[in-house]
Enzyme design. Structure first.
Site, short mmCIF file in Angstrom:
data_model
loop_
_atom_site.label_atom_id
_atom_site.label_comp_id
_atom_site.label_asym_id
_atom_site.label_seq_id
_atom_site.Cartn_x
_atom_site.Cartn_y
_atom_site.Cartn_z
N HIS A 157 -4.14 -17.31 -5.06
CA HIS A 157 -5.01 -16.52 -4.18
C HIS A 157 -6.30 -17.23 -3.80
O HIS A 157 -7.11 -16.67 -3.07
CB HIS A 157 -5.34 -15.19 -4.88
N ASP A 158 -6.53 -18.43 -4.32
CA ASP A 158 -7.77 -19.15 -4.03
C ASP A 158 -7.57 -20.33 -3.08
O ASP A 158 -8.54 -21.03 -2.78
CB ASP A 158 -8.38 -19.70 -5.33
N ASP A 189 -1.83 -1.21 -3.93
CA ASP A 189 -2.13 -0.45 -5.15
C ASP A 189 -0.98 -0.53 -6.14
O ASP A 189 0.07 -1.11 -5.85
CB ASP A 189 -2.44 1.01 -4.78
N ASP A 193 0.85 -1.20 0.00
CA ASP A 193 0.00 0.00 0.00
C ASP A 193 0.88 1.24 0.00
O ASP A 193 1.60 1.50 0.96
CB ASP A 193 -0.90 -0.05 1.25
N ASP A 204 -5.11 -10.22 -15.78
CA ASP A 204 -6.09 -11.26 -15.50
C ASP A 204 -7.37 -10.94 -16.26
O ASP A 204 -8.02 -9.93 -16.00
CB ASP A 204 -6.36 -11.26 -13.98
N ASP A 211 -9.23 -16.24 -16.50
CA ASP A 211 -10.05 -16.69 -15.38
C ASP A 211 -11.16 -17.63 -15.85
O ASP A 211 -11.88 -17.31 -16.80
CB ASP A 211 -10.67 -15.43 -14.76
N ASP A 249 -4.01 3.81 2.70
CA ASP A 249 -5.44 3.63 2.92
C ASP A 249 -5.77 2.18 3.28
O ASP A 249 -6.94 1.79 3.32
CB ASP A 249 -6.26 4.06 1.68
N GLU A 282 -6.86 -20.74 -16.60
CA GLU A 282 -7.18 -21.38 -15.34
C GLU A 282 -8.01 -22.62 -15.70
O GLU A 282 -9.08 -22.50 -16.30
CB GLU A 282 -7.98 -20.43 -14.46
N ASN A 319 -0.22 4.53 -0.38
CA ASN A 319 -0.80 5.80 0.06
C ASN A 319 -1.54 5.71 1.39
O ASN A 319 -2.34 6.58 1.73
CB ASN A 319 -1.72 6.37 -1.03
C1 GLC Z 1 -11.33 -17.72 -10.44
C2 GLC Z 1 -10.53 -16.78 -9.56
C3 GLC Z 1 -11.27 -16.57 -8.28
C4 GLC Z 1 -12.61 -15.95 -8.61
C5 GLC Z 1 -13.38 -16.77 -9.63
C6 GLC Z 1 -14.52 -16.01 -10.21
O1 GLC Z 1 -11.41 -18.98 -9.92
O2 GLC Z 1 -9.24 -17.26 -9.39
O3 GLC Z 1 -10.55 -15.78 -7.39
O4 GLC Z 1 -13.37 -15.82 -7.45
O5 GLC Z 1 -12.57 -17.18 -10.71
O6 GLC Z 1 -14.05 -15.00 -11.07
CA CA Z 2 -3.51 2.16 -1.23
#
Ligand code: GLC
Ligand code: CA
Length: 555
Positions: free
Chosen positions: A328-329, A29, A21, A98, A200, A25, A255, A23
């Site tokens: 991230h999932d 970013d 981050d 993405d 995605d 908040d 994906e 700035n």
């Molecule tokens: C993919 C992404 C996930 C998102 C989902 C819907 O699986 O990696 O984070 O919630 O698609 O877009």
């Molecule tokens: Ca920020």
């Protein structure tokens, strides 16, 4: 087999909200990423993948896009993006974005128009159906995030389809205008110079005709047979590649939701000219039987070996894979597959030896390079992930599990584990932000952080850097053919890899006890390329391994 930059290059996934981050908040970013470009370069990674940075009401943290050609204000401006791209390229790295093309946000102009009336010109951008005879949803499809996949719209008396949250209406790819809109958005970014897209849930874009009910089988099977791999999917992918991606020096990384080793070739075999690579879910889901927050199975090394092997065999020379052990999932890699307590550092390094020597383009997820671990959230109020929250709320109604157990399951499998802010140093909020971050920082930031590991030659961070440097000088890591050794051993993972005249042997101890490994190869004169301990004992044909010890020998 062609040897191209995106096969050998290492991808580093940034989840911008949690990266840095700039700035104050509490939200990461683009300028925060710019500040850390030197750091990223120091890792020896080659390609940055940014999770979505586009305008979004953030129902699903940017995976619900309300404008494909604008930057989410919380993340910065288009000028910030242009600067980030330029400075990434200046450092010899590439940048991919993405692309969320299966659905958009219900706050996208297209949807706002579409819901105005049945004859609106945007109506056909989405999937609308009349209610079933009892007034309920048109079929039994469930959303990935719980509940029906259909939402009722009282203005028109029809339902619209959303395979994810109700704020993520699915786009109707049958409509050529929708396809052109998405292709134009892709061109917009490619013309700026971005180097490709992570796509995605791309296997979901073609829906089955007549929207047939799903059979009464596990959710995974439903995804494969009903949601993914639809009848016109490959036609769309070919079109997208032909009209857009192939016109640029760019690549596509899919994906692979709903893809298995039998049908993967249809997506990635080079001669089909569809996608450049995909990452499948079998490794990421190897302890998840039917879906998240269902029955879990304990980690089983032989099962993992089988997964890697069957995918290698399926794809061999015909196509290309990406290789991810965290994103991230999913919960954190070291917490799932290693030992994040007593052998935290050893196992994090060993897992990276495994990942970096498997076939396919290496995908590192932010924070894994310092061995970030799962977090314990003490109350549901601390949970931010929509998937976890939907599960929790649905469970309040069904009372399938106690509240405590539901929270425990979220702590074990929930997506917030991977989304806690990056731990840069041991100052306030781990140096991520001066303000309280949008999601709690893992309290272990005092011991696990970038600054500390940067100074320590034996840290996980410096291990990653070194291994990536070695990997760059040895094509065998990337392109070699694998031969399994002691395949059925439940705690040792060993294999050799050969490419031209190069040969390496990888030996990993997936247990917290000392063990021995013997081989018929002559290893006495082998060079130890990589070792996650300071020494290794080799006597004649036998190697003695300590807890979670991993080595790479050059033969
Ligand atoms: C993919 C992404 C996930 C998102 C989902 C819907 O699986 O990696 O984070 O919630 O698609 O877009
Ligand atoms: Ca920020």
């Amino acid at each position: 087999m062609s040897l191209t930059w995106f096969k050998k290059g290492t991808v580093y996934q940034i989840y911008p909200r949690s990266f840095n981050d700039s700035n104050g908040d509490g939200i990461g970013d683009l300028r925060g990423i710019i500040e850390k470009l030197d750091y990223l370069q120091s890792l020896n990674v080659d390609i940055l993948w940014l999770s979505p940075i586009f305008s979004s009401p953030n129902d699903d943290n940017g995976y619900d896009i309300s404008d494909y050609c604008n930057i989410m204000p919380e993340f910065g401006t288009m000028e910030d993006f242009d600067e980030l791209l330029q400075k990434t390229h200046d450092r010899g790295m590439r940048l991919i974005l993405d692309l969320v093309a299966n659905h958009c946000s219900d706050e996208h102009r297209w949807f706002e128009e579409a819901k105005k009336s049945k004859d609106n010109s945007y109506r056909d951008y989405f999937h609308w159906r009349k209610p079933a005879s009892d007034g309920g949803p048109p079929n039994n499809w469930k959303s990935f995030f719980g509940g029906s996949a259909w939402e009722y719209d009282s203005v028109s008396g029809e339902y619209y389809l959303h395979l994810f949250t109700k704020k993520q209406p699915d786009l109707n790819w049958e409509n050529p205008k929708v396809r052109e809109e998405i292709y134009n958005a892709m061109r917009f970014w490619l013309d700026k110079g971005v180097d490709g897209f992570r796509m995605d849930v791309i296997p979901l874009i073609s829906k089955r005709e007549g929207y047939p009910d799903a059979p009464n089988v596990g959710f995974r099977k439903i995804i494969e047979d009903i949601y993914a791999n639809g009848p016109r999917l490959h036609e769309y992918l070919k079109e997208m590649t032909e009209k857009v991606v192939s016109r640029y020096d760019a690549f596509s990384l899919a994906e692979g939701v709903g893809i298995n080793h039998n049908n993967a070739g249809l997506y990635i075999n080079h001669d089909r000219k569809e996608l450049d690579m995909l990452y499948h879910f079998d490794i990421l889901e190897c302890t998840i039987v039917n879906g998240k927050f269902e029955e879990a199975s304990p980690f089983d090394l032989v099962n993992m070996k089988n997964i890697f092997k069957r995918w290698r065999d399926a794809v061999h020379e015909k196509g290309w894979l990406a290789n991810a052990m965290g994103n991230h999932d999913f919960a954190r890699m070291v917490s799932r597959f290693g030992n994040d307590k007593q052998y935290w550092s050893e196992s994090a390094k060993m897992l990276f030896i495994l990942q970096s020597t498997q076939n396919g383009t290496l995908n590192i997820y932010q924070g894994d390079e310092i061995g970030m671990t799962n977090i314990v959230l003490d109350s549901i109020n601390e949970v931010k992930d929509i998937q976890s929250l939907n599960f929790y709320n649905e469970n309040l109604e069904t009372q399938r599990y106690s509240k405590e157990l539901a929270l425990e399951m979220i702590n074990r499998e929930g997506r917030d584990n991977a989304r806690t802010p990056i731990q840069w140093n041991d100052e306030i909020n781990g140096g991520f932000s001066i303000k309280e971050p949008w999601l709690k920082v893992n309290p272990n930031y005092h011991t696990i952080n970038v600054e500390k590991q940067d100074k320590d030659p034996d840290s996980i961070l410096n291990f990653y850097r070194n291994l990536l440097k070695v990997r760059k000088n040895h094509d065998v890591f990337v392109y070699g053919d694998v031969e399994e050794l002691e395949f059925n051993d439940p705690s040792i993972y060993a294999y050799s890899k050969v490419f031209g005249k190069e040969k390496i042997m990888v030996i990993l101890n997936f247990s917290s006890t000392n063990t021995k490994f013997s081989t018929s190869e002559n290893i006495n004169d082998a060079e130890v390329l990589i070792n996650n301990y300071s020494s290794i004992e080799i006597f004649k044909d036998t190697i003695s391994l300590k807890a979670y010890q991993g080595i790479i020998l050059k033969l």
